[in-house]
Design an enzyme around this catalytic site. Structure first.
Site, PDB file in Angstrom:
ATOM      1  N   THR A  11      17.314 -22.278  -8.129  1.00  0.00           N
ATOM      2  CA  THR A  11      16.463 -21.550  -9.081  1.00  0.00           C
ATOM      3  C   THR A  11      16.264 -20.099  -8.646  1.00  0.00           C
ATOM      4  O   THR A  11      16.515 -19.165  -9.400  1.00  0.00           O
ATOM      5  CB  THR A  11      15.092 -22.262  -9.192  1.00  0.00           C
ATOM      6  OG1 THR A  11      15.342 -23.627  -9.502  1.00  0.00           O
ATOM      7  CG2 THR A  11      14.224 -21.652 -10.263  1.00  0.00           C
ATOM      8  N   VAL A  12      15.809 -19.897  -7.403  1.00  0.00           N
ATOM      9  CA  VAL A  12      15.503 -18.528  -6.964  1.00  0.00           C
ATOM     10  C   VAL A  12      16.800 -17.735  -6.742  1.00  0.00           C
ATOM     11  O   VAL A  12      16.904 -16.572  -7.149  1.00  0.00           O
ATOM     12  CB  VAL A  12      14.620 -18.531  -5.694  1.00  0.00           C
ATOM     13  CG1 VAL A  12      14.260 -17.101  -5.284  1.00  0.00           C
ATOM     14  CG2 VAL A  12      13.339 -19.339  -5.918  1.00  0.00           C
ATOM     15  N   LYS A 100       8.266 -20.208   2.207  1.00  0.00           N
ATOM     16  CA  LYS A 100       6.971 -20.214   2.948  1.00  0.00           C
ATOM     17  C   LYS A 100       6.975 -21.187   4.119  1.00  0.00           C
ATOM     18  O   LYS A 100       6.315 -20.942   5.134  1.00  0.00           O
ATOM     19  CB  LYS A 100       5.794 -20.504   2.024  1.00  0.00           C
ATOM     20  CG  LYS A 100       5.824 -21.856   1.330  1.00  0.00           C
ATOM     21  CD  LYS A 100       6.050 -21.692  -0.136  1.00  0.00           C
ATOM     22  CE  LYS A 100       6.658 -22.916  -0.745  1.00  0.00           C
ATOM     23  NZ  LYS A 100       7.018 -22.740  -2.140  1.00  0.00           N
ATOM     24  N   GLU A 124       7.967 -11.229   1.021  1.00  0.00           N
ATOM     25  CA  GLU A 124       6.959 -11.031  -0.034  1.00  0.00           C
ATOM     26  C   GLU A 124       6.865 -12.236  -0.976  1.00  0.00           C
ATOM     27  O   GLU A 124       5.773 -12.632  -1.391  1.00  0.00           O
ATOM     28  CB  GLU A 124       7.308  -9.765  -0.842  1.00  0.00           C
ATOM     29  CG  GLU A 124       6.395  -9.464  -2.002  1.00  0.00           C
ATOM     30  CD  GLU A 124       4.965  -9.148  -1.579  1.00  0.00           C
ATOM     31  OE1 GLU A 124       4.752  -8.130  -0.928  1.00  0.00           O
ATOM     32  OE2 GLU A 124       4.051  -9.943  -1.903  1.00  0.00           O
ATOM     33  N   GLY A 182       8.826 -29.380 -15.410  1.00  0.00           N
ATOM     34  CA  GLY A 182       9.567 -28.734 -14.320  1.00  0.00           C
ATOM     35  C   GLY A 182       8.678 -27.972 -13.355  1.00  0.00           C
ATOM     36  O   GLY A 182       9.161 -27.260 -12.485  1.00  0.00           O
ATOM     37  N   GLU A 185       7.729 -31.078  -8.580  1.00  0.00           N
ATOM     38  CA  GLU A 185       9.024 -31.657  -8.218  1.00  0.00           C
ATOM     39  C   GLU A 185       8.954 -33.173  -8.267  1.00  0.00           C
ATOM     40  O   GLU A 185       7.873 -33.755  -8.375  1.00  0.00           O
ATOM     41  CB  GLU A 185       9.386 -31.193  -6.818  1.00  0.00           C
ATOM     42  CG  GLU A 185       9.578 -29.688  -6.815  1.00  0.00           C
ATOM     43  CD  GLU A 185      10.050 -29.164  -5.494  1.00  0.00           C
ATOM     44  OE1 GLU A 185      10.665 -29.924  -4.745  1.00  0.00           O
ATOM     45  OE2 GLU A 185       9.802 -27.977  -5.245  1.00  0.00           O
ATOM     46  N   ASP A 196       1.662 -26.849   0.435  1.00  0.00           N
ATOM     47  CA  ASP A 196       2.264 -25.584  -0.001  1.00  0.00           C
ATOM     48  C   ASP A 196       1.228 -24.450   0.095  1.00  0.00           C
ATOM     49  O   ASP A 196       1.497 -23.390   0.683  1.00  0.00           O
ATOM     50  CB  ASP A 196       2.744 -25.776  -1.453  1.00  0.00           C
ATOM     51  CG  ASP A 196       3.274 -24.512  -2.083  1.00  0.00           C
ATOM     52  OD1 ASP A 196       4.415 -24.143  -1.782  1.00  0.00           O
ATOM     53  OD2 ASP A 196       2.542 -23.878  -2.872  1.00  0.00           O
ATOM     54  N   LYS A 200       0.923 -20.981   2.677  1.00  0.00           N
ATOM     55  CA  LYS A 200       0.749 -19.636   2.115  1.00  0.00           C
ATOM     56  C   LYS A 200      -0.502 -18.959   2.683  1.00  0.00           C
ATOM     57  O   LYS A 200      -0.461 -17.785   3.041  1.00  0.00           O
ATOM     58  CB  LYS A 200       0.689 -19.711   0.590  1.00  0.00           C
ATOM     59  CG  LYS A 200       2.031 -20.113  -0.031  1.00  0.00           C
ATOM     60  CD  LYS A 200       1.886 -20.419  -1.512  1.00  0.00           C
ATOM     61  CE  LYS A 200       3.207 -20.799  -2.161  1.00  0.00           C
ATOM     62  NZ  LYS A 200       3.037 -21.348  -3.502  1.00  0.00           N
ATOM     63  N   GLY A 297       8.338 -19.610 -10.217  1.00  0.00           N
ATOM     64  CA  GLY A 297       9.303 -19.415 -11.299  1.00  0.00           C
ATOM     65  C   GLY A 297      10.453 -18.534 -10.859  1.00  0.00           C
ATOM     66  O   GLY A 297      10.322 -17.701  -9.968  1.00  0.00           O
TER      67      GLY A 297
HETATM   68  N1  HSE Z   1       5.448 -25.357  -5.955  1.00  0.00           N
HETATM   69  C1  HSE Z   1       4.959 -24.025  -5.866  1.00  0.00           C
HETATM   70  C2  HSE Z   1       3.839 -23.835  -6.897  1.00  0.00           C
HETATM   71  C3  HSE Z   1       6.087 -23.068  -6.117  1.00  0.00           C
HETATM   72  O1  HSE Z   1       3.644 -24.710  -7.739  1.00  0.00           O
HETATM   73  O2  HSE Z   1       3.133 -22.849  -6.854  1.00  0.00           O
HETATM   74  C4  HSE Z   1       5.873 -21.691  -5.591  1.00  0.00           C
HETATM   75  O3  HSE Z   1       5.741 -21.637  -4.211  1.00  0.00           O
END
Ligand code: HSE
Length: 405
Positions: A11-12, A100, A124, A182, A185, A196, A200, A297
């Site tokens: 994706t990225v 991250k 970033e 989407g 996951e 996550d 961060k 995204g």
């Molecule tokens: N799974 C993460 C979110 C993606 O939903 O924010 C971006 O790090």
């Protein structure tokens, strides 16, 4: 011209290719030179996609090519991302990542290696996706002592909580919906358990406080215990449930946590809905500042990645001084942090309120519409340890949510 390689055409990675192709001219202008993708590394084939012409399967091709000055790591996960990033830096190639997990675990090692080599390791996109937050912390807020960073740093869980609140839907139902759209996951653990957001806030706190914050030491609670009933109480209180990742100075100490909080309408994070992210920063001179936007995204994340590529292209042989701190920051004990707590309890408000007051002193009682065999109460400000001690005297606690004023 600067030549780059992109590791991963997911994706990225495909977003990075698209951003560089779509905005080729303005990016060249800003970088002061054209930026060309020489290779994309992926194990898969992409028949019919123009990327096929520059696709390689062996990382050695990239490592051994002296023309590649910048490596973009967008594979995600720890391995092989860590090995690849380290090898690139050792070979004198600057690295950009959106990863991250990699930055939280190996960021100190990789930023120091980049410094040693006089090149750069930039990240970033690892926090807040397309929202500029790392660069402002490093270059714009340097006159301030930052005393708080609190963010909605996970779009998936923000979407889920928003949906639970607006539709009265239960956790499992909104998780399925988030997966279908989407956002979440197939294995949603990292999002819904707060891992996550934890990584961060560890990265942002390290940058803000100048000492390395170990993500494994941040008390982390996800949203899996939040129910549709909690949302009924939140509505009654005129508040919203948000998964906050927070770190703040308390005297000389720093407290960090990831947990669901009840947030009131006076808090700017209250209105951050859907998949959006937002980061609130308080500086001792600046006061309040908020950063808001698309936290995930393909294109928003790729936009932040490419901005780092531009920065590295402009500073090919100059380390920009990005540091996650050499010294470790010892975090304050959770039990010592003060706050107010919303507690749900099974029972009858008329019969049981007296007992609650005997244990907790002054409380604000709350009844939610349609719930008859339970009620809620809000405590006064107390240390978390004190709350836990008092709550152990109650037999029918259904849940507790911290309050963020
Ligand atoms: N799974 C993460 C979110 C993606 O939903 O924010 C971006 O790090």
């Amino acid at each position: 011209m600067v030549q780059i390689a992109v590791l991963g055409y997911g994706t990225v990675g495909s977003g990075v290719v698209e951003v560089l192709r779509t905005n080729r001219e303005s990016i060249s202008q800003r970088a002061g030179m054209p930026i060309e993708i020489k290779y994309v590394l992926d194990l898969r084939e992409f028949p019919g996609d123009p990327v096929q012409e520059i696709l390689v399967h062996d990382y050695e091709t990239i490592l051994q090519d002296p023309e590649v000055a910048i490596v973009v790591e967008v594979l995600g996960g720890i391995e092989p991302a860590h090995t690849f990033a380290k090898q690139a830096l050792e070979a004198g190639k600057s690295v950009v990542t959106s990863n991250k997990a990699l930055v939280a675990k190996y960021g100190v090692e990789l930023t120091e290696l980049a410094k040693e080599k006089g090149i750069n390791f930039l990240f970033e996109a690892s926090c807040g996706g397309g929202i500029p937050i790392i660069r402002p912390l490093l270059t714009s807020l340097t006159a301030d002592v930052i005393d708080e960073i609190t963010g909605i740093l996970n779009g998936t869980t923000n979407y889920m909580l928003d949906k639970m609140s607006s539709e009265g839907a239960d956790f499992d139902e909104v998780l399925k919906d988030a997966q279908a759209k989407g956002y979440a996951e197939a294995d949603p653990t990292a999002d819904i358990e707060g891992h996550d957001a934890c990584r961060k806030i560890a990265i942002l706190s390290s940058l803000a406080f100048g000492k390395f914050v170990d993500y494994e030491e941040i008390p982390t609670e996800g949203i899996t215990k939040i129910t549709a009933k909690d949302m009924l109480y939140a509505k009654k209180l005129g508040m919203a449930v948000k998964l906050l990742a927070t770190s703040r100075k308390v005297g000389d100490a720093v407290y960090a946590a990831v947990a669901p909080y009840l947030v009131g309408p006076q808090n700017p994070l209250y209105s951050v809905n859907d998949v959006f992210n937002s980061i609130f920063v308080h500086g001792n001179m600046l006061g309040d500042a908020m950063f808001y936007g698309s936290g995930a995204g393909k294109l928003p994340t790729a936009s932040a990645v490419v901005a780092d590529v531009v920065d590295e292209a402009k500073h090919l042989h100059e380390n920009l001084g990005v540091s996650l701190g050499m010294e470790k920051l010892e975090l304050m004990e959770n039990s010592q942090v003060t706050g107010r707590y919303f507690v749900r309890i099974r029972g009858d408000i008329q019969k049981d309120a007296g007992n609650i007051e005997k244990i907790f002193g002054e409380v604000t009682l709350v009844e939610a519409d349609g719930l008859t065999d339970e009620f809620g109460f809000i405590t006064t400000e107390m240390k978390q340890g004190e709350y836990q001690e008092k709550a152990s005297g109650l037999s029918d606690v259904l849940g507790m949510i911290r309050i963020k004023d």
